[in-house]
Design an enzyme around this catalytic site. Structure first.
Site, PDB file in Angstrom:
ATOM      1  N   LYS A  62       0.851  -1.199   0.000  1.00 36.28           N
ATOM      2  CA  LYS A  62       0.000   0.000   0.000  1.00 36.28           C
ATOM      3  C   LYS A  62       0.882   1.243   0.000  1.00 36.28           C
ATOM      4  O   LYS A  62       1.919   1.277   0.683  1.00 36.28           O
ATOM      5  CB  LYS A  62      -0.908  -0.026   1.239  1.00 36.28           C
ATOM      6  CG  LYS A  62      -1.937   1.094   1.301  1.00 36.28           C
ATOM      7  CD  LYS A  62      -2.866   0.915   2.507  1.00 36.28           C
ATOM      8  CE  LYS A  62      -3.926   1.999   2.571  1.00 36.28           C
ATOM      9  NZ  LYS A  62      -4.837   1.832   3.731  1.00 36.28           N
TER      10      LYS A  62
ATOM     11  N   SER B 279      -9.951  -0.440   7.033  1.00 36.72           N
ATOM     12  CA  SER B 279      -9.385  -0.334   5.682  1.00 36.72           C
ATOM     13  C   SER B 279      -8.678  -1.569   5.141  1.00 36.72           C
ATOM     14  O   SER B 279      -8.327  -1.593   3.966  1.00 36.72           O
ATOM     15  CB  SER B 279      -8.415   0.837   5.618  1.00 36.72           C
ATOM     16  OG  SER B 279      -9.146   2.015   5.426  1.00 36.72           O
TER      17      SER B 279
ATOM     18  N   SER C 274      -9.760   1.860   2.788  1.00 34.91           N
ATOM     19  CA  SER C 274      -8.883   2.582   1.897  1.00 34.91           C
ATOM     20  C   SER C 274      -7.846   1.714   1.190  1.00 34.91           C
ATOM     21  O   SER C 274      -7.250   2.159   0.216  1.00 34.91           O
ATOM     22  CB  SER C 274      -8.163   3.689   2.675  1.00 34.91           C
ATOM     23  OG  SER C 274      -7.327   3.140   3.669  1.00 34.91           O
TER      24      SER C 274
HETATM   25  N1  GLN Z   1     -13.233   4.234   6.047  1.00 35.10           N
HETATM   26  C1  GLN Z   1     -12.611   4.649   7.248  1.00 35.10           C
HETATM   27  C2  GLN Z   1     -12.204   6.106   7.140  1.00 35.10           C
HETATM   28  O1  GLN Z   1     -12.477   6.684   6.152  1.00 35.10           O
HETATM   29  C3  GLN Z   1     -11.465   3.768   7.575  1.00 35.10           C
HETATM   30  C4  GLN Z   1     -10.200   4.164   6.945  1.00 35.10           C
HETATM   31  C5  GLN Z   1      -9.035   3.332   7.368  1.00 35.10           C
HETATM   32  O2  GLN Z   1      -9.164   2.314   8.049  1.00 35.10           O
HETATM   33  N2  GLN Z   1      -7.867   3.791   7.004  1.00 35.10           N
HETATM   34  O3  GLN Z   1     -11.633   6.663   8.030  1.00 35.10           O
END
Ligand code: GLN
Length: 446
Positions: A52, A151, A127
């Site tokens: 990532k 995410s 994400s």
């Molecule tokens: N969807 C969540 C957010 O927007 C989780 C994001 C994540 O785990 N990095 O914060």
């Protein structure tokens, strides 16, 4: 093979932000030289992996999918990347994500969207959407993602693969670009649970460079995959199966629980009464931490610098206005507001108290149960563009993954069937540092 497959499919999936072919071929070549030499092989010898793009890689751009860092070339490797090199995995390239890991669909990447390999009209989740899509599309065997509020698990669920968020502190965050430091964890996205155990084995362990890294002995995760769940006590939280959950997702989860029962597990309903406050608490806490962490991006030290500023303040202002996308700005504003004097007690402090209550809910259930099981997300993947203008709807997709981050405990998402042709994820939550049980249950089910 990985690059050939990427050549075939990535034009459609768009999982990668950067391919690192020259270095990968050189690494593979040197591993080739080791074959037949009789020297011991690393745990992940020769296996192609994707990373990532918020995990720093020496000499390879690390952009966090942000215009701010589009030219950022780190001068060191994250601890997990160094560990992958020790295990002799070969990094293929850097994977797309929502900008600074803020989002749940990959539509917040400032470069391009990634598409769900099962149906390219749908999002891959986020994400870590690039990390999930690359594995699901067979571009790499496995990948690393990060999970602050879901995410790793949510994109794994949407793409029909396995995603594990380890216990907070088990995997070093040194070299992970911080979003919300008290919640962030790096973890594996893989095709199956066995691969997840191998990758976790390679990356877990204490790191003196991360002050929140746990000083614990790392068990043998691979030998924990015994297949035996006889007598295992499974809690099913009623809040995770209530309204708002797609009935097809609920059915898939109920069928999975029946399978576990047929293997000898005992399933009982429980309550996690503070679950309903988790999303509100998370978006205050995560945004507060983000507003502080992202203060380092000032146009002086990292990434892009705005041209022709009138003075220093103008340089900060212009660089940040130009460099950050809309969702990142939203979170910085929300977090700055929540932390400001006069509002701190009403928002930040209250959210911290809710966090404690949520952790206590889990502690109580884990006094009598080995794991907690429910859906990973309320629905299967949604259509590209369908939620992008509605941040609140988007935030609610995280309702069952967020509590796990707030409590700092481990959880895995494994595929458990389909809803309208799209994969559904089963979430298995465990006690702190009990990844072995989480992996064993997931493996027995799978
Ligand atoms: N969807 C969540 C957010 O927007 C989780 C994001 C994540 O785990 N990095 O914060």
């Amino acid at each position: 093979e990985a690059y050939a497959r990427i050549g075939q499919v990535d034009g459609k999936i768009k999982a990668f932000l950067k391919l690192d072919e020259e270095n990968a071929r050189a690494a593979a070549k040197s591993l080739d030289g080791q074959l037949g030499s009789g020297s011991a092989r690393g745990l992940l010898f020769g296996l192609p992996i994707g990373i990532k793009d918020n995990i720093v890689t020496e000499g390879v751009t690390t952009t966090c999918a942000s215009q701010f860092l589009r030219n950022f070339n780190p001068v060191y490797d994250a601890t997990v990347v160094a560990k992958l090199k020790d295990a002799q995995a070969v990094s293929i390239g850097k994977l797309n994500m929502d900008e600074f890991a803020m989002g749940g669909s990959n539509e917040n990447s400032s470069f391009h969207t990634t598409y769900n390999p099962w149906n390219t009209d749908y999002v891959p989740g986020g994400s870590s959407g690039g990390s999930a899509a690359a594995v699901a599309a067979g571009e790499v065997y496995f990948s690393l993602g990060s999970d602050t509020g879901g995410s790793i698990r949510q994109p794994a669920a949407y793409c029909g693969i396995v995603g594990l968020k380890p216990t907070y502190g088990l995997v070093s965050r040194f070299g992970l670009v911080a979003f919300a430091s008290s919640l962030d964890q790096i973890g594996p996205l893989t095709k199956n649970v066995e691969d997840s155990a191998y990758l976790l084995q390679a990356i877990a362990g204490h790191d003196p460079q991360d002050s929140t890294s746990a000083k614990v002995d790392i068990p043998d995760y691979i030998s924990a995959l015994s297949g035996d769940v006889k007598g295992l006590r499974v809690a099913l939280p009623k809040e995770y199966m209530s309204e708002g959950i797609d009935p097809k997702v609920r059915d898939a989860v109920m069928t999975a629980l029946k399978t576990l029962e047929s293997l000898g597990a005992v399933v009982e309903e429980v309550s996690l009464p503070h679950s309903e406050y988790a999303v509100a608490a998370y978006y205050l806490l995560a945004s507060s931490e983000a507003s502080s962490n992202l203060a380092r991006f000032d146009g002086v030290r990292y990434g892009v610098r705005a041209e022709n500023p009138k003075n220093l303040l103008d340089l900060y202002h212009k660089s940040r206005s130009e460099g950050f996308g809309p969702e990142v700005k939203r979170r910085i504003m929300l977090g700055t507001y929540a932390l400001s004097s006069g509002y701190y007690d009403a928002y930040y402090l209250k959210a911290q108290k809710v966090r404690t209550l949520i952790k206590q809910d889990f502690d109580r259930v884990f006094e009598s149960y080995d794991v907690i099981i429910g859906p990973t997300a309320p629905t299967a993947a949604f259509k590209v563009g369908s939620q992008v203008d509605n941040p609140l709807t988007m935030y609610l997709n995280d309702i069952m993954t967020i509590p796990v981050n707030l409590a700092g405990i481990p959880a895995i998402s494994v595929p458990c069937g389909f809803a309208d042709g799209l994969p559904v994820g089963l979430q298995i939550i465990g006690k702190a540092l009990d990844e072995s049980t989480v992996l064993r249950v997931a493996h027995a089910y799978e």
